[in-house]
Design an enzyme around this catalytic site. Sequence first.
Site, mmCIF file in Angstrom:
data_model
loop_
_atom_site.group_PDB
_atom_site.id
_atom_site.type_symbol
_atom_site.label_atom_id
_atom_site.label_comp_id
_atom_site.label_asym_id
_atom_site.label_seq_id
_atom_site.Cartn_x
_atom_site.Cartn_y
_atom_site.Cartn_z
ATOM 1 N N ASP A 12 0.836 -1.215 0.000
ATOM 2 C CA ASP A 12 0.000 0.000 0.000
ATOM 3 C C ASP A 12 0.865 1.257 0.000
ATOM 4 O O ASP A 12 1.956 1.264 0.575
ATOM 5 C CB ASP A 12 -0.902 -0.022 1.254
ATOM 6 C CG ASP A 12 -2.053 0.968 1.140
ATOM 7 O OD1 ASP A 12 -2.315 1.479 0.030
ATOM 8 O OD2 ASP A 12 -2.686 1.241 2.167
ATOM 9 N N HIS A 29 2.591 3.210 -9.005
ATOM 10 C CA HIS A 29 2.486 1.766 -9.234
ATOM 11 C C HIS A 29 3.731 1.256 -9.976
ATOM 12 O O HIS A 29 4.266 0.205 -9.673
ATOM 13 C CB HIS A 29 1.227 1.440 -10.039
ATOM 14 C CG HIS A 29 -0.047 1.815 -9.326
ATOM 15 N ND1 HIS A 29 -0.255 1.522 -8.001
ATOM 16 C CD2 HIS A 29 -1.178 2.442 -9.748
ATOM 17 C CE1 HIS A 29 -1.458 1.966 -7.638
ATOM 18 N NE2 HIS A 29 -2.032 2.535 -8.679
ATOM 19 N N LEU A 123 10.641 -21.167 -4.528
ATOM 20 C CA LEU A 123 9.750 -20.182 -3.909
ATOM 21 C C LEU A 123 8.422 -20.219 -4.634
ATOM 22 O O LEU A 123 8.377 -20.203 -5.861
ATOM 23 C CB LEU A 123 10.350 -18.774 -4.038
ATOM 24 C CG LEU A 123 9.434 -17.603 -3.644
ATOM 25 C CD1 LEU A 123 9.134 -17.617 -2.144
ATOM 26 C CD2 LEU A 123 10.079 -16.261 -4.025
#
Length: 240
Positions: A12, A29, A123
């Site tokens: 955020d 972004h 991962l």
Amino acid sequence: MTLPRHVAIIMDGNGRWAAARGLPRHAGHKEGVEPVRMCVRESLRNGIGALTLFAFSSENWGRPGEEVSALMGLFVEALDSQIDELHENGVRVAFIGDRQGFPERLRARMAAAEARTAHNAKLRLQVAVGYGGRWDILNATRQLAERCASGAMRPADLSEDDLSAALQLSGLPDPDLFIRTGGERRISNFLLWNLAYTELYFCADLWPDFNADGFGAALQDFASRQRRFGLTGAQSGEGA
Ligand code: FPP
């Protein structure tokens, strides 16, 4: 140091990062891609097995059209530019959430990335797109209800494991550590079922500013927590 097996992150603060510089929100972004790379790198380096990132919520569809299309464009671009490196590093990529409504070119790339990396095991990286925790539980409930309606299962036999297995994170351990950047202290309809016993960590850094030191501080904080899972400290092996 005790490390989490699975870290979940709400990224955020991109909009505020951009606004503080007089830039359009999408610039924030774009700047947010590097901290995503950092989290993948740090997870690999620390041997953390799973990382789940909240990239786009069901509610984000309500943002201005311009911002939504800039985000879609960024996802395509990020996938195209990062997928080779992710694959080479043994990362298995999966997208969780409701993909209906995403542009076809993006859906095709998501499916291709999942197929290409499906056998990687270092991962597991889940990117939540069009995701909402309530949607996830509802979607799982529908699947179980259909199995009951068809007679394959009896409602009285339904278990927590059955519901877990029907959720988007099926097969993964629940997150041990949840991180939210940007200063807000909310779960915001992220992984509602899976966060039941997760340690919550909030920090004020705006997402584009979140760096390896910030990630390390979250891991340090996690290592200092006493996890009791509803038991006493003595029972859970965490002391009194
Ligand atoms: C929240 O900040 C962030 C988003 C809605 C988008 C997250 C997307 C990225 C970090 C881009 C890269 C992602 C991937 C997976 C390659 P906000 O816009 O709510 O910020 P604000 O609270 O300051 O308005």
